[in-house]
Scaffold this active site. Structure first.
Site, PDB file in Angstrom:
ATOM      1  N   HIS A 111      41.657  41.671  40.148  1.00 16.79           N
ATOM      2  CA  HIS A 111      42.621  40.573  40.299  1.00 16.79           C
ATOM      3  C   HIS A 111      42.733  39.726  39.031  1.00 16.79           C
ATOM      4  O   HIS A 111      41.864  39.746  38.164  1.00 16.79           O
ATOM      5  CB  HIS A 111      42.211  39.669  41.469  1.00 16.79           C
ATOM      6  N   GLU A 124      35.131  41.312  47.783  1.00 12.73           N
ATOM      7  CA  GLU A 124      34.045  41.175  46.819  1.00 12.73           C
ATOM      8  C   GLU A 124      32.700  41.120  47.534  1.00 12.73           C
ATOM      9  O   GLU A 124      32.623  40.921  48.757  1.00 12.73           O
ATOM     10  CB  GLU A 124      34.284  39.911  45.976  1.00 12.73           C
TER      11      GLU A 124
END
Length: 232
Positions: free
Chosen positions: A10, A88
């Site tokens: 990202h 994550e």
């Protein structure tokens, strides 16, 4: 049949910028992070890269990055499937903590003289046990250990194969530690202690039931799309 995966980290976020941990927690993309995601989309389009499917983790920073990449790559109408298993690493009670504070605590708990001593060892030795060290230190018992983290990402990889039909070219937007963990499971020799840069592309292939790594942390796609692309 061959599946080609463009695995993207990202864009840079507020927590990336101020040095705080963001695993299952989230912070928004910075203006620079948004611009870098847009540049990545343009760069991919300039090279004729088009996707048959797109996925991200369920974290807003990943989903927002995926949408920006597609919008600026001429595929704004392609839906982004959100997959929880691509989140994550879960830092548990350390979510939102300063990265430097966590490393100070790890150094003390593992018997190192200071943070720098611990980081030197971490960068040169058996780095894959970081998750276990964090999990052991988390007083809330919420941080993921290495086994749980790796198993979750294997499920995520399998879901991308299943939902894409195991063929074509797909975009997957995920996170630094998650990408490292995926690469490590395919080929440990490609791993470096540093996380791949924001908006970098790591290319994977899945053919005849076997994953392989084509590239790690490529920035040329974002750089081709404009001057706003940043690393870390």
């Amino acid at each position: 049949m061959t599946l080609e995966v463009y695995l993207v980290r990202h864009g840079k976020t507020v927590f990336n910028t101020v040095g705080r941990l963001q695993g299952w927690s989230d912070s928004p993309l910075t203006p620079q992070g948004q611009q870098a995601a847009e540049a990545l989309g343009r760069g991919l389009a300039l090279h004729g890269v088009r996707f048959d499917a797109a996925f991200s983790s369920t974290s807003p920073r990943a989903a927002d990055t995926a949408r920006l990449v597609l919008q600026h790559g001429g595929q704004g109408d392609l839906a982004v499937g959100q997959l929880a298993d691509w989140r994550e690493y879960g830092f548990g009670g350390f979510e939102g903590e300063l990265v430097s504070v966590l490393h100070d605590k790890l150094a003390a708990a593992l018997g190192f003289a200071d943070r720098e001593s611990w980081l030197t060892a971490y960068r040169s030795a058996d780095r894959h046990l970081l998750a276990d060290a964090v999990a052991a230190l988390d007083g809330l018992g919420l941080a993921e250990n290495e086994t749980a983290f790796a198993a979750r990402l294997r499920r995520g990889m399998a879901e991308v194969v299943s939902r894409s039909g195991g063929r074509g070219r797909v975009l997957v937007v995920a996170h630094g530690m998650a990408i490292t963990a995926v690469l490590k499971q395919i080929d440990f020799s490609v791993i470096d202690y540093r996380s791949v840069p924001n908006v970098s592309v790591s290319r994977l292939l899945f053919a005849d039931g076997v994953w392989s790594v084509v590239s790690v942390g490529e920035m040329q796609w974002a750089q081709a799309g404009g001057a706003g692309a940043e690393g870390e």
